[in-house]
Design an enzyme around this catalytic site. Structure first.
Site, mmCIF file in Angstrom:
data_model
loop_
_atom_site.group_PDB
_atom_site.id
_atom_site.type_symbol
_atom_site.label_atom_id
_atom_site.label_comp_id
_atom_site.label_asym_id
_atom_site.label_seq_id
_atom_site.Cartn_x
_atom_site.Cartn_y
_atom_site.Cartn_z
ATOM 1 N N GLU A 60 -10.703 6.033 -2.088
ATOM 2 C CA GLU A 60 -10.799 5.256 -0.846
ATOM 3 C C GLU A 60 -9.923 4.015 -0.943
ATOM 4 O OE1 GLU A 60 -14.874 4.460 0.032
ATOM 5 O OE2 GLU A 60 -15.276 6.520 0.655
ATOM 6 N N LYS A 78 2.809 22.643 10.579
ATOM 7 C CA LYS A 78 3.374 23.549 11.590
ATOM 8 C C LYS A 78 4.858 23.762 11.258
ATOM 9 C CE LYS A 78 -0.339 22.316 14.753
ATOM 10 N NZ LYS A 78 -0.764 21.688 16.033
ATOM 11 N N ARG A 121 -1.700 21.666 5.123
ATOM 12 C CA ARG A 121 -2.442 21.312 6.338
ATOM 13 C C ARG A 121 -2.776 19.838 6.294
ATOM 14 N NH1 ARG A 121 -3.833 25.818 8.807
ATOM 15 N NH2 ARG A 121 -4.700 24.541 10.471
#
Ligand SMILES: *Cc1c(COP(=O)(O)O)cnc(C)c1O
Length: 419
Positions: free
Chosen positions: A58, A231, A237
């Site tokens: 984080e 894409k 992804r």
């Protein structure tokens, strides 16, 4: 599993092993024409499957809430530096888990709940995250939309301007999920300047075409550019946000802690790999081949009697109006029978579709995956022919199955992976 420190392998879980084998087989033996998909490189997959999957981090490089981030910091900084170089951006956030998360973070960074936003109408090609009532964007913000001209089915930039002048949105979103034409960032910039709005360009589909120099780069004119990395860009992804330096702080805190917890460090690592691949001079050639293939497929489909929305394509995708081919054929039925014949695509509404979004009168096809496999214009002709034959013989199961064998033979000549 008997002892707690045994190492699980996929082989120890036959159901999962079988699923991976079956999915691989499906991808290798049928045509992947879903416009948002691609074949990621072995390097991207290796990074995604690496030990970076075990880490929590984080925060941002050198500003983490956990220890042990020496290597994660280098990886994330590498991804940031590479993507800034790729698009000429001042600031990059590589942590969004997906394109939708990237968009949500931008809205949170720049808007208050209830603010007016303008995006492309969903039934003219806009994305779910551009104000659909079933998406958080449509629930939290007051979206108004622009659309396509009736005649040539291109973005109606004049209508966009007059709606913007009337509605005074705080942010205008350019970008689409089912629009086969080039999007010009300049008219959006001008209107945003005229009304004092932010300009966000959602390049989810075309990021690879921009990186490869086939489409105009929106980074110099937009305040924020979001995109997916999987894409046409052909990475893992995920999502990414580029912005001006002046918005950097707002964007970063809207991603974390605003919308997400820890980043997917294995995916961030794989994004660095994908960006490196897109910086390679060979990627421009890939982008060019995509655009050439899409236009070859458009011509071949038109020869088979299909009407193409807007008459053709400038990018990697085509929107096919099935009504000219067969008025009774729905997108839903076409998608299902084409899947059986080895042609995988998705049904899609066409502009002002008389059928519901679940049924539709169209299908969307994209050529990023088949282009990665090395197919070219000759194979585009074959794909159009397979598509037409399957649809013509859709009531004949054995004929469709026979075509699936021909499709598999074609795919066998173009394996996306060498092993
Ligand atoms: C695909 C897409 C997205 C969302 O990406 P996900 O990774 O599926 O969340 C956002 N905007 C546009 C225009 C897209 O095409």
């Amino acid at each position: 599993m008997t002892s707690s420190n045994s190492i699980w392998t996929v082989g120890a879980d036959p159901q999962i092993e079988q699923l991976i084998r079956q999915e691989k087989e499906r991808q290798m033996t049928s045509l992947q024409l879903i416009a948002s998909e691609n074949f990621a490189s072995p390097a991207v997959m290796e990074a995604t499957g690496s030990v970076f999957t075990n880490k929590y981090s984080e925060g941002y490089p050198r500003r983490r809430y956990y220890g042990g981030n020496a290597h994660v910091d280098v990886a994330e900084q590498l991804a940031i530096d590479r993507v800034k170089q790729l698009f000429g951006a001042e600031h990059a956030n590589v942590q969004p888990h997906s394109g939708s998360q990237a968009n949500a973070a931008v809205y949170m960074a720049l808007l208050d709940v209830g603010d007016t936003v303008m995006g492309m109408s969903l039934d003219h090609g806009g994305h779910l995250t551009h104000g659909s009532p079933v998406n958080a964007s449509g629930r939290f913000y007051n979206f108004v939309s622009y659309g396509l001209t009736e005649g040539d089915e291109r973005i109606d930039y004049e209508e966009m301007r007059s709606i913007a002048l009337a509605e005074r949105p705080k942010l205008i979103v350019a970008g689409a999920t089912a629009y086969p034409r080039r999007i010009d960032p300049e008219p959006f910039r001008k209107v945003c300047d005229e009304i004092g709005a932010y300009f966000m360009f959602d390049a989810a589909h075309i990021a690879g075409l921009i990186a490869g120099g086939q489409h105009p780069n929106p980074v110099p004119s937009a305040d924020v550019v979001t995109f997916t990395t999987h894409k046409t860009l052909r990475g893992p992804r995920g999502g990414c946000i580029l912005s001006t330096e002046s918005l950097a702080k707002k964007i970063d805190s809207a991603v974390f802690p605003g919308n997400q917890g820890g980043p997917l460090d294995h995916v961030v690592l794989a994004k660095a790999v994908g960006f490196r691949e897109a910086l390679d001079p060979g990627f421009a050639d890939y982008a060019k081949r995509i655009v050439d293939n899409a236009s070859a497929l458009a011509d071949a489909l038109a020869n088979q009697g299909f009407r193409l929305v807007s008459g053709g394509t400038d990018n990697h995708l085509l929107l096919v109006d099935l009504r000219s081919f067969d008025d009774d054929l729905t997108g839903k039925e076409a998608q299902e029978v084409l899947d059986l014949g080895g042609v995988t695509l998705n049904r899609n509404t066409i502009p002002d579709d008389p059928r519901s979004p679940f049924v539709t009168s169209g299908v969307r096809m994209g050529v990023a995956s088949v282009t990665t496999q090395g197919m070219s214009s000759k194979e585009m002709g074959q794909i159009a022919e397979f598509t037409a034959r399957i649809l013509r013989q859709r009531d004949d199961d054995s004929a469709v199955k026979a075509i699936a064998t021909e499709v598999a033979d074609l795919c066998a000549k173009f394996p996306p992976y060498s092993d």
